[in-house]
Design a protein around this motif. Sequence first.
Motif, mmCIF file in Angstrom:
data_model
loop_
_atom_site.group_PDB
_atom_site.id
_atom_site.type_symbol
_atom_site.label_atom_id
_atom_site.label_comp_id
_atom_site.label_asym_id
_atom_site.label_seq_id
_atom_site.Cartn_x
_atom_site.Cartn_y
_atom_site.Cartn_z
ATOM 1 N N LEU A 163 45.091 -9.460 69.024
ATOM 2 C CA LEU A 163 44.677 -8.112 69.439
ATOM 3 C C LEU A 163 44.122 -7.376 68.221
ATOM 4 O O LEU A 163 44.874 -6.802 67.437
ATOM 5 N N GLY A 164 42.809 -7.415 68.051
ATOM 6 C CA GLY A 164 42.195 -6.783 66.887
ATOM 7 C C GLY A 164 41.951 -5.299 67.066
ATOM 8 O O GLY A 164 42.285 -4.703 68.091
ATOM 9 N N GLY A 165 41.347 -4.693 66.049
ATOM 10 C CA GLY A 165 41.001 -3.282 66.081
ATOM 11 C C GLY A 165 42.086 -2.390 65.498
ATOM 12 O O GLY A 165 43.155 -2.847 65.126
ATOM 13 N N CYS A 166 41.763 -1.094 65.421
ATOM 14 C CA CYS A 166 42.712 -0.121 64.885
ATOM 15 C C CYS A 166 42.720 1.111 65.775
ATOM 16 O O CYS A 166 41.941 1.219 66.720
ATOM 17 N N LEU A 167 43.593 2.052 65.448
ATOM 18 C CA LEU A 167 43.683 3.315 66.175
ATOM 19 C C LEU A 167 42.379 4.094 65.981
ATOM 20 O O LEU A 167 41.867 4.180 64.857
ATOM 21 N N ARG A 168 41.838 4.629 67.085
ATOM 22 C CA ARG A 168 40.551 5.334 67.005
ATOM 23 C C ARG A 168 40.656 6.560 66.103
ATOM 24 O O ARG A 168 41.501 7.415 66.301
ATOM 25 N N TYR A 169 39.786 6.600 65.077
ATOM 26 C CA TYR A 169 39.731 7.751 64.175
ATOM 27 C C TYR A 169 38.328 8.320 64.076
ATOM 28 O O TYR A 169 38.118 9.383 63.485
ATOM 29 N N LYS A 170 37.334 7.647 64.660
ATOM 30 C CA LYS A 170 35.957 8.136 64.731
ATOM 31 C C LYS A 170 35.236 7.287 65.779
ATOM 32 O O LYS A 170 35.759 6.242 66.195
ATOM 33 N N PRO A 171 34.051 7.672 66.201
ATOM 34 C CA PRO A 171 33.315 6.824 67.155
ATOM 35 C C PRO A 171 32.981 5.480 66.519
ATOM 36 O O PRO A 171 32.700 5.405 65.320
ATOM 37 N N GLY A 172 33.032 4.434 67.306
ATOM 38 C CA GLY A 172 32.702 3.113 66.784
ATOM 39 C C GLY A 172 33.413 2.014 67.546
ATOM 40 O O GLY A 172 34.303 2.272 68.345
ATOM 41 N N LYS A 173 33.002 0.811 67.284
ATOM 42 C CA LYS A 173 33.609 -0.352 67.940
ATOM 43 C C LYS A 173 34.915 -0.721 67.250
ATOM 44 O O LYS A 173 35.182 -0.296 66.144
ATOM 45 N N ASN A 174 35.674 -1.558 67.929
ATOM 46 C CA ASN A 174 36.921 -2.097 67.378
ATOM 47 C C ASN A 174 37.913 -1.000 67.000
ATOM 48 O O ASN A 174 38.710 -1.159 66.073
ATOM 49 N N GLN A 175 37.836 0.127 67.721
ATOM 50 C CA GLN A 175 38.797 1.214 67.565
ATOM 51 C C GLN A 175 39.260 1.613 68.961
ATOM 52 O O GLN A 175 38.452 1.669 69.890
ATOM 53 N N TYR A 176 40.552 1.868 69.096
ATOM 54 C CA TYR A 176 41.140 2.100 70.412
ATOM 55 C C TYR A 176 42.125 3.250 70.366
ATOM 56 O O TYR A 176 42.832 3.430 69.369
ATOM 57 N N THR A 177 42.189 4.004 71.461
ATOM 58 C CA THR A 177 43.264 4.973 71.592
ATOM 59 C C THR A 177 44.543 4.193 71.907
ATOM 60 O O THR A 177 44.495 3.005 72.253
ATOM 61 N N GLU A 178 45.653 4.861 71.815
ATOM 62 C CA GLU A 178 46.928 4.225 72.169
ATOM 63 C C GLU A 178 46.890 3.722 73.608
ATOM 64 O O GLU A 178 47.334 2.606 73.906
ATOM 65 N N GLN A 179 46.323 4.522 74.518
ATOM 66 C CA GLN A 179 46.240 4.133 75.929
ATOM 67 C C GLN A 179 45.328 2.925 76.129
ATOM 68 O O GLN A 179 45.629 2.042 76.940
ATOM 69 N N GLN A 180 44.214 2.881 75.408
ATOM 70 C CA GLN A 180 43.312 1.733 75.521
ATOM 71 C C GLN A 180 43.985 0.447 75.049
ATOM 72 O O GLN A 180 43.825 -0.608 75.659
ATOM 73 N N MET A 181 44.748 0.535 73.957
ATOM 74 C CA MET A 181 45.451 -0.658 73.482
ATOM 75 C C MET A 181 46.519 -1.070 74.488
ATOM 76 O O MET A 181 46.703 -2.265 74.753
ATOM 77 N N GLN A 182 47.192 -0.105 75.068
ATOM 78 C CA GLN A 182 48.202 -0.422 76.075
ATOM 79 C C GLN A 182 47.569 -1.120 77.276
ATOM 80 O O GLN A 182 48.128 -2.064 77.819
ATOM 81 N N ARG A 183 46.366 -0.679 77.674
ATOM 82 C CA ARG A 183 45.663 -1.344 78.789
ATOM 83 C C ARG A 183 45.287 -2.777 78.423
ATOM 84 O O ARG A 183 45.376 -3.683 79.254
ATOM 85 N N ARG A 184 44.836 -2.987 77.184
ATOM 86 C CA ARG A 184 44.503 -4.352 76.752
ATOM 87 C C ARG A 184 45.734 -5.255 76.874
ATOM 88 O O ARG A 184 45.649 -6.389 77.335
ATOM 89 N N ILE A 185 46.869 -4.725 76.434
ATOM 90 C CA ILE A 185 48.109 -5.505 76.497
ATOM 91 C C ILE A 185 48.507 -5.761 77.948
ATOM 92 O O ILE A 185 48.905 -6.877 78.304
ATOM 93 N N SER A 186 48.371 -4.759 78.806
ATOM 94 C CA SER A 186 48.712 -4.924 80.227
ATOM 95 C C SER A 186 47.872 -6.019 80.870
ATOM 96 O O SER A 186 48.366 -6.798 81.690
#
Length: 196
Positions: free
Chosen positions: A88-111
């Motif tokens: 599960l790559g990427g980091c917490l979203r801190y600006k617009p761009g790829k490979n960045q996710y909100t907490e909810q987006q990462m939770q959806r990926r895991i689900s």
Amino acid sequence: MKILLLSDEESKSIWDFFRKEDYEDIDLVISCGDLKPEYLSFVATMIPVPLLYVHGNHDDKYDSKPPEGCTCIEDQIFEFQGVRILGLGGCLRYKPGKNQYTEQQMQRRISKMFWKIRRKKGFDILVTHAPAQGIHDAEDLCHRGFKAFIDLIEKYHPKYFVHGHIHMNYGRQFPREDMLGDTRVINAFEKYIIEI
């Protein structure tokens, strides 16, 4: 099994001063992101074992020039010699761009991984770019970890959680290893070898 972990900064001992004998007993290479695709291709050529990777927040270039001879394990469970590795790559979203996710987006990926994890009866190694919230992370938004990773680890109890993103040369004393319950947490910054 010996695994070479890589992340965030190209190792001069590999990139500039490679000695094949130093890596003859390596069985697998795992990259936790933010490394040049040319570097990963070089490692895959010089150390002839599978090289698995996830994306770091600076790996947009992988879309047009992916590392050659390497396997992306984003949102997959890759099995190697009986060891199940979830990426599960990427980091917490801190600006617009790829490979960045909100907490909810990462939770959806895991689900969305639920059935893959169930089919494999769990996983042994969790490979991410970002750390987990409160473990090896920092307080600034860019380097804060995901709470979703804590929940995932507490639910499935993998043996290892391997991440990058937190540079050990930032001037703070970041730990290389830690424990979260029964899970060994490892910061893969630059290069590190584990034996399982």
